[in-house]
Design a protein around this motif. Structure first.
Motif, PDB file in Angstrom:
ATOM      1  N   SER A  35     -34.806 -74.265  63.759  1.00 27.93           N
ATOM      2  CA  SER A  35     -35.978 -74.025  62.912  1.00 27.93           C
ATOM      3  C   SER A  35     -36.544 -75.228  62.311  1.00 27.93           C
ATOM      4  O   SER A  35     -37.776 -75.313  62.310  1.00 27.93           O
ATOM      5  CB  SER A  35     -35.720 -72.818  61.816  1.00 27.93           C
ATOM      6  OG  SER A  35     -35.193 -73.382  60.784  1.00 27.93           O
ATOM      7  N   THR A  51     -40.085 -76.890  63.521  1.00 28.01           N
ATOM      8  CA  THR A  51     -41.296 -76.948  62.415  1.00 28.01           C
ATOM      9  C   THR A  51     -41.777 -78.485  62.767  1.00 28.01           C
ATOM     10  O   THR A  51     -43.010 -78.642  62.697  1.00 28.01           O
ATOM     11  CB  THR A  51     -40.603 -76.886  60.995  1.00 28.01           C
ATOM     12  OG1 THR A  51     -40.072 -75.654  60.706  1.00 28.01           O
ATOM     13  CG2 THR A  51     -41.629 -77.446  59.856  1.00 28.01           C
ATOM     14  N   SER A  53     -44.678 -76.131  65.125  1.00 24.77           N
ATOM     15  CA  SER A  53     -45.727 -75.638  64.123  1.00 24.77           C
ATOM     16  C   SER A  53     -44.755 -75.673  62.778  1.00 24.77           C
ATOM     17  O   SER A  53     -43.827 -75.242  62.654  1.00 24.77           O
ATOM     18  CB  SER A  53     -46.318 -74.238  64.496  1.00 24.77           C
ATOM     19  OG  SER A  53     -46.886 -73.653  63.462  1.00 24.77           O
ATOM     20  N   PRO A  54     -45.540 -75.864  61.493  1.00 25.61           N
ATOM     21  CA  PRO A  54     -44.923 -75.725  60.476  1.00 25.61           C
ATOM     22  C   PRO A  54     -44.821 -74.277  60.028  1.00 25.61           C
ATOM     23  O   PRO A  54     -43.902 -73.821  58.959  1.00 25.61           O
ATOM     24  CB  PRO A  54     -46.046 -76.326  59.414  1.00 25.61           C
ATOM     25  CG  PRO A  54     -47.210 -76.336  60.282  1.00 25.61           C
ATOM     26  CD  PRO A  54     -46.922 -76.389  61.674  1.00 25.61           C
ATOM     27  N   TYR A  55     -45.330 -73.390  60.738  1.00 24.20           N
ATOM     28  CA  TYR A  55     -45.024 -71.977  60.354  1.00 24.20           C
ATOM     29  C   TYR A  55     -43.535 -71.384  60.844  1.00 24.20           C
ATOM     30  O   TYR A  55     -42.999 -70.453  60.105  1.00 24.20           O
ATOM     31  CB  TYR A  55     -45.917 -70.998  61.251  1.00 24.20           C
ATOM     32  CG  TYR A  55     -47.308 -71.050  60.621  1.00 24.20           C
ATOM     33  CD1 TYR A  55     -47.860 -70.680  59.240  1.00 24.20           C
ATOM     34  CD2 TYR A  55     -48.402 -71.598  61.465  1.00 24.20           C
ATOM     35  CE1 TYR A  55     -48.968 -70.676  58.804  1.00 24.20           C
ATOM     36  CE2 TYR A  55     -49.705 -71.624  61.011  1.00 24.20           C
ATOM     37  CZ  TYR A  55     -49.893 -71.162  59.993  1.00 24.20           C
ATOM     38  OH  TYR A  55     -51.398 -71.240  59.398  1.00 24.20           O
ATOM     39  N   TRP A  56     -42.874 -72.296  61.570  1.00 24.45           N
ATOM     40  CA  TRP A  56     -41.440 -72.117  61.659  1.00 24.45           C
ATOM     41  C   TRP A  56     -40.528 -72.084  60.327  1.00 24.45           C
ATOM     42  O   TRP A  56     -39.493 -71.888  60.233  1.00 24.45           O
ATOM     43  CB  TRP A  56     -40.868 -72.994  62.691  1.00 24.45           C
ATOM     44  CG  TRP A  56     -41.369 -72.589  64.012  1.00 24.45           C
ATOM     45  CD1 TRP A  56     -42.179 -72.940  64.836  1.00 24.45           C
ATOM     46  CD2 TRP A  56     -40.609 -71.434  64.884  1.00 24.45           C
ATOM     47  NE1 TRP A  56     -42.139 -72.375  66.144  1.00 24.45           N
ATOM     48  CE2 TRP A  56     -41.237 -71.329  65.944  1.00 24.45           C
ATOM     49  CE3 TRP A  56     -39.232 -70.536  64.524  1.00 24.45           C
ATOM     50  CZ2 TRP A  56     -40.815 -70.272  66.964  1.00 24.45           C
ATOM     51  CZ3 TRP A  56     -39.145 -69.685  65.172  1.00 24.45           C
ATOM     52  CH2 TRP A  56     -39.671 -69.605  66.730  1.00 24.45           C
ATOM     53  N   TRP A 100     -41.004 -70.589  57.881  1.00 21.81           N
ATOM     54  CA  TRP A 100     -40.803 -69.052  57.310  1.00 21.81           C
ATOM     55  C   TRP A 100     -39.648 -68.569  58.098  1.00 21.81           C
ATOM     56  O   TRP A 100     -38.693 -67.603  57.368  1.00 21.81           O
ATOM     57  CB  TRP A 100     -42.014 -68.149  57.700  1.00 21.81           C
ATOM     58  CG  TRP A 100     -43.135 -68.374  56.942  1.00 21.81           C
ATOM     59  CD1 TRP A 100     -44.397 -69.137  57.571  1.00 21.81           C
ATOM     60  CD2 TRP A 100     -43.347 -67.942  55.581  1.00 21.81           C
ATOM     61  NE1 TRP A 100     -45.260 -69.135  56.485  1.00 21.81           N
ATOM     62  CE2 TRP A 100     -44.604 -68.237  55.283  1.00 21.81           C
ATOM     63  CE3 TRP A 100     -42.543 -67.429  54.980  1.00 21.81           C
ATOM     64  CZ2 TRP A 100     -45.145 -68.247  54.012  1.00 21.81           C
ATOM     65  CZ3 TRP A 100     -43.123 -66.971  53.556  1.00 21.81           C
ATOM     66  CH2 TRP A 100     -44.361 -67.486  53.001  1.00 21.81           C
TER      67      TRP A 100
END
Length: 72
Positions: A18, A22, A26-29, A31
């Motif tokens: 993860s 990230t 994407s920085p949403y990883w 989460w």
């Protein structure tokens, strides 16, 4: 390898994966990383871990943290 070590290894691989996603996707990883951490925290207090149950059903020997009755 017992269930405890398999769960720790699996969690470590998922966290590293993860973090790589990230950085490169994407920085949403992050989460996903937070979800893994939250799951590990609740497992420490409740003893309930879906990964431990799966590894137990796959034939891994029981360890100290996740007893055979909890691991499946």
């Amino acid at each position: 390898m017992n269930v405890d070590r398999a769960v720790l290894a699996f969690a470590g691989v998922m966290i590293l994966l993860s973090l790589a996603l990230t950085v490169y996707v994407s920085p949403y990883w992050l989460w996903f990383t937070a979800f893994i951490g939250a799951n590990m925290l609740q497992a420490a207090f409740t003893g309930f871990c879906p990964a431990a149950m799966i590894f137990g059903k796959l034939g891994f020997k029981s360890g100290c943290a996740f007893e055979a009755s909890k691991a499946g």
